[in-house]
Design a protein around this motif. Sequence first.
Motif, short mmCIF file in Angstrom:
data_model
loop_
_atom_site.label_atom_id
_atom_site.label_comp_id
_atom_site.label_asym_id
_atom_site.label_seq_id
_atom_site.Cartn_x
_atom_site.Cartn_y
_atom_site.Cartn_z
N GLU A 1 -11.65 6.84 -7.26
CA GLU A 1 -10.94 5.68 -7.81
C GLU A 1 -10.81 5.88 -9.31
O GLU A 1 -11.79 5.81 -10.05
N ASP B 1 0.88 -1.17 0.00
CA ASP B 1 0.00 0.00 0.00
C ASP B 1 0.91 1.22 0.00
O ASP B 1 1.72 1.40 0.93
N ARG C 1 -1.29 -1.09 -4.20
CA ARG C 1 -2.44 -0.20 -4.09
C ARG C 1 -1.90 1.21 -3.87
O ARG C 1 -1.02 1.43 -3.04
N ASN D 1 -7.72 -0.20 -7.72
CA ASN D 1 -6.64 -0.12 -6.73
C ASN D 1 -5.78 1.14 -6.85
O ASN D 1 -4.62 1.14 -6.43
#
Length: 412
Positions: free
Chosen positions: A78, A10, A40, A82
């Motif tokens: 978004e 992440d 991500r 991701n």
Amino acid sequence: MESKMITGRDILLVGLQPWDIAIGSNCKNVATELSKYNNRILYVNRALDRITLLRDRKDVKTQTRLKSLHHQANDLQEIRPNFWTLDPRTVLESVNWIPFKTPFDIINRINNRRMAAQIRQAIHRLGFKNVLLFIDNEFYRGQYLQEMLAPEVTDCIYYSRDNLATHPFFVRQGKRLEPKLIAKSTMVVTNSDYLEDYGRKYNPHTYNILQGCDFERFFPDQPFTLPDEMRGIKGPIIGYMGVMTVARLDLKILEHIATQRPDWSLVLVGPQDKTFQKSRLHALPNVHFIANVPEVKVPQYIQFFDVCINPQLVNGMTIGNYPRKLDEYMVLGKPVVVTRTLAMELFKDHVYQCDTPQDYVENITRALEERKDEKRVQGWIDFSLQHTWEVSLSKMSQHYFRLKKTQQSQPA
């Protein structure tokens, strides 16, 4: 087999440039490349500040941030699976005008706390854990984020790609604050040897990963067509692509080229600062200004330059700067004439370097002849193709893996 790229993480990216900026952006390219490897991504757009609200309220980007601020639009967007952008729902205090260290630091810490609160909410909503923070040259608003976002943020990579601390806007506090952020970062990456040497003074884990470039749009399925704005401009065309500001470019060089060779057309593509807008270049018949063009169309304009130039003003900000436009010029087989700086040592076999305005005239003359040398042209193309984002970020990843392995092997 060990991955060559950071993967499965992440990743939080904080930089000077928002996702919706019209010009090219290293931070955006870094985010896009890292997103290809099962990472991500949360890309944080610049939060509004008081002065921007007063000065640029009608700007499209300001209006976008205001809609988020007033809950008229989602703060998280978004943009692909991701991969999210964040418009922080906060307004920061404008601090750069403050000349004194202590009040500046107090207010800047408040700004960082406001940013951190918005980011923490976002990463909790997204379920981010073991977060890798990537800070792109943002030594004001990113100064305290690593500690304020702990324990969710476990590591911080600081990216030094411009010596911005010497820029007139930042110089008052930047020369003090950037070394502090460099010193406490897990690792520092740069795009030139000059900036690597600078960073290593404060953090031994500083590495030059060179510049990345996105070449995909430079090789379209169909040949480029001559842009409408360039129709009727006679050759040879000596071109520059990018932001025109006297903080980086030498007006005297451009004026010298245009006045010494009225038979050449000087085509300058990009936004201008106020000094450029008022310069005598606008009165010269062989100088043609074209407003900023979308990033995707940049290759279309470069394709119709006969020689490309980068007439930098030599100062603390440019002396170690790696202009990615050089790779964009060369990948299309264009000869490139530049001002000699320390960073240009890397390019010494592939560009024409100049010390004076007259050197520009002489080297452009040479370049117009040597662009007919197919072997030399292929050398320019091959050299530029070594500088992809995949190569650059693979270097970063390998340094990061080695550092973490060393840290894990050390006794607690």
